[in-house]
Motif scaffolding. Structure first.
Motif, PDB file in Angstrom:
ATOM      1  N   ARG A 230       3.767  -7.734 -10.362  1.00 31.93           N
ATOM      2  CA  ARG A 230       4.495  -9.223 -10.656  1.00 31.93           C
ATOM      3  C   ARG A 230       4.629 -10.069  -9.267  1.00 31.93           C
ATOM      4  N   ASP A 231       3.894  -9.262  -8.192  1.00 32.64           N
ATOM      5  CA  ASP A 231       4.305 -10.132  -6.585  1.00 32.64           C
ATOM      6  C   ASP A 231       3.336 -10.504  -6.562  1.00 32.64           C
ATOM      7  N   GLY A 232       2.379 -10.353  -7.543  1.00 34.87           N
ATOM      8  CA  GLY A 232       0.595 -11.504  -6.608  1.00 34.87           C
ATOM      9  C   GLY A 232       0.390 -10.397  -6.118  1.00 34.87           C
ATOM     10  N   LYS A 233       0.645  -9.079  -5.801  1.00 34.13           N
ATOM     11  CA  LYS A 233      -0.411  -8.358  -5.142  1.00 34.13           C
ATOM     12  C   LYS A 233      -0.969  -7.444  -5.900  1.00 34.13           C
ATOM     13  N   SER A 234      -2.004  -7.458  -5.600  1.00 36.73           N
ATOM     14  CA  SER A 234      -3.310  -6.775  -6.062  1.00 36.73           C
ATOM     15  C   SER A 234      -3.216  -5.516  -6.522  1.00 36.73           C
ATOM     16  N   ASN A 235      -3.578  -4.864  -7.910  1.00 38.40           N
ATOM     17  CA  ASN A 235      -2.349  -3.951  -8.885  1.00 38.40           C
ATOM     18  C   ASN A 235      -4.063  -2.363  -9.084  1.00 38.40           C
ATOM     19  N   LEU A 236      -4.896  -3.087  -7.955  1.00 42.35           N
ATOM     20  CA  LEU A 236      -6.313  -2.675  -8.328  1.00 42.35           C
ATOM     21  C   LEU A 236      -6.224  -1.004  -8.108  1.00 42.35           C
ATOM     22  N   ALA A 237      -5.160  -0.375  -6.866  1.00 43.79           N
ATOM     23  CA  ALA A 237      -4.901   0.836  -7.462  1.00 43.79           C
ATOM     24  C   ALA A 237      -3.153   1.345  -8.057  1.00 43.79           C
ATOM     25  N   GLY A 238      -3.125   0.535  -8.687  1.00 38.74           N
ATOM     26  CA  GLY A 238      -1.189   1.196  -9.211  1.00 38.74           C
ATOM     27  C   GLY A 238      -1.544   1.150 -10.458  1.00 38.74           C
ATOM     28  N   ASP A 239      -3.014  -0.038 -11.119  1.00 40.80           N
ATOM     29  CA  ASP A 239      -2.854   0.327 -12.908  1.00 40.80           C
ATOM     30  C   ASP A 239      -4.278   1.162 -12.877  1.00 40.80           C
ATOM     31  N   PRO A 240      -3.613   2.290 -13.576  1.00 44.74           N
ATOM     32  CA  PRO A 240      -4.372   3.600 -14.148  1.00 44.74           C
ATOM     33  C   PRO A 240      -5.487   3.047 -14.829  1.00 44.74           C
ATOM     34  N   ALA A 241      -5.983   2.265 -14.652  1.00 45.30           N
ATOM     35  CA  ALA A 241      -7.184   1.327 -15.808  1.00 45.30           C
ATOM     36  C   ALA A 241      -8.291   1.367 -15.127  1.00 45.30           C
ATOM     37  N   PHE A 242      -7.548   0.550 -13.736  1.00 50.11           N
ATOM     38  CA  PHE A 242      -9.531   0.341 -12.917  1.00 50.11           C
ATOM     39  C   PHE A 242      -9.445   2.168 -12.124  1.00 50.11           C
TER      40      PHE A 242
END
Length: 448
Positions: A230-242
């Motif tokens: 939501r803050d526009g930061k990369s979610n690469l390490a936060g979303d388990p889907a990656f």
């Protein structure tokens, strides 16, 4: 038989490259108050597009001719084979010869087009015309044509990614239907693989990220990831889907012989855009690809029956089978244009008139870009092509979001994919965190 679509080669190539810098200074005419021309008075528009193959150019001219018949006071000067770099230069320069309406293959550049002010926000035009984009275009197409609430682009046909498979090889391997989940896909790829020495007589699937359309975003699209928080930061390490997506691809690499063996075999295979593509020749039994591959494969006259299906989904998302990754061509109005109301009439016709969209899709064999056109009885296609129509209309289908610096974040993710599949990056979680930090840094610099 469908014709080959050379423009797709450029679409794919552009998806992981960064074009020259877009307009960096504010442009005028980005609101409804900035469009003061009278579209009912005789005028001439300049329309620049990227198509170049003879059948494509003919199709664009036919599309524009249909518009001119319904808008006799608006004439259109059509200029083809225009890359984003050429378009950007013209948008910066302005003038009578500059484009009023542009079309680009590069959805990754929408964030640049919007944030720089190079293309006008179309929301006021949609509101004035009483057209609801959310009800007009498939969800992924709405997503890749907006940035930070600015709808500076609109879909003009699309591309959907699915699975091509060698039905003859499937039958010989005792496989009676295309795989629906990644675990089924992995098992089928193993069954379809026939080793020969330190190489292959036939490979079930080429999983490597250098393997034509098997890019990170095409794989990851089946996992429905959220690229930014939501803050526009990369979610690469936060979303388990990656993590799940990268783990799946690495498992395929290891299962099918390992990175080095696969790369050695890949080096012997034909060109992606030529008749010796390894799927055409039977050297690869399954292929991740877009809707254009069907026509190209049939023209190559393979000695097997071609099957088409959606790509598999994660086992815990089996109920979403049928979705896929969506991208496509976009259109917009130049902020430097003094004929924006007339330009809107052209854009609206090309992108929302059902018969116009269907006719254009029939002519160049791309996926229609409106929900109504996807259901039109006037569509003409090989029955197998319906798979891509269904993928485009599927509410679970995905795309990659626009960013202020275009597709730079996708290049970063792809580069990590190369490092991880080859073993240069051994710690997946740490690699995702590092890539995410790089993405955030790049975006901050672009905004700065």
């Amino acid at each position: 038989m469908p014709e080959v679509i050379p423009s797709v080669a450029r679409k794919t190539a552009f998806a992981l490259t960064v074009s020259l810098a877009l307009l960096t200074t504010a442009c005028t005419g980005q609101s409804s108050s900035g469009a003061s021309d009278d579209p009912s008075r005789e005028t001439t528009l300049n329309f620049w597009h990227a198509w170049s193959a003879p059948n494509e150019v003919k199709a664009v001219k036919s599309l524009v001719a249909g518009f001119e018949r319904t808008h006799p006071d608006i004439h259109v000067n059509v200029v083809g084979n225009m890359t984003d770099d050429k378009i950007n230069q013209a948008l910066r320069a302005g003038g009578d010869q500059a484009p009023d309406v542009v079309s680009s293959f590069t959805t990754n550049n929408v964030g640049k087009f919007c944030s720089s002010g190079a293309l006008v926000d179309l929301n006021p035009f949609f509101e004035k015309s009483g057209t609801d984009p959310e009800a007009t275009f498939p969800k992924p197409m709405n997503e890749y044509t907006t940035f930070d609430g600015d709808r500076c682009a609109v879909p003009l046909l699309g591309d959907a990614y699915g699975l091509y498979y060698n039905k003859t090889a499937f039958t010989k391997a005792g496989i009676d239907q295309p795989p629906r989940t990644w675990s089924e896909f992995t098992a089928d790829a193993r069954k379809l693989t026939v080793r020969r020495g330190d190489g292959y007589e036939r490979l079930g699937f080429m999983p490597n990220y250098h393997g034509w359309e098997s890019t990170t975003e095409h794989y990851l699209g089946q996992f429905s990831p959220t690229y930014f928080d939501r803050d526009g930061k990369s979610n690469l390490a936060g979303d388990p889907a990656f993590e799940k997506g990268f783990t799946l691809q690495k498992k395929l690499v290891d299962t099918l012989g390992g990175y080095r063996r696969l790369e050695k075999y890949r080096a012997t295979l034909g060109d992606e855009w030529g008749p010796k593509h390894p799927f055409h020749t039977g050297q690869v039994a399954m292929q991740l690809d877009g809707e254009w591959r069907l026509g190209m494969a049939e023209q190559a006259d393979p000695d097997f029956e071609i099957g088409v299906a959606p790509l598999p989904v994660p086992d815990d998302q089996a109920d979403q089978y049928g979705k896929g990754y969506i991208t496509g061509t976009i259109a917009g109005i130049a902020a430097t244009s003094h004929k924006q109301n007339a330009a809107w009439e052209l854009v609206k016709y090309m992108t929302t008139d059902t018969d116009a969209v269907v006719g254009f899709a029939n002519d160049i064999h791309n996926v229609p870009s409106t929900l109504a056109a996807l259901k039109s009885p006037k569509l003409k296609y090989d029955p197998r092509f319906k798979t891509f129509l269904d993928i485009a209309a599927n509410p679970h289908s995905t795309t990659t979001p626009a960013s202020v610096n275009g597709g730079v974040y996708l290049v970063t993710i792809q580069q990590f994919g190369y490092d991880y599949e080859s073993g240069r990056a051994g710690d997946l979680k740490a690699g995702l965190r590092k890539a995410a930090a790089q993405i955030d840094t790049d975006i901050e610099q672009a905004r700065g």
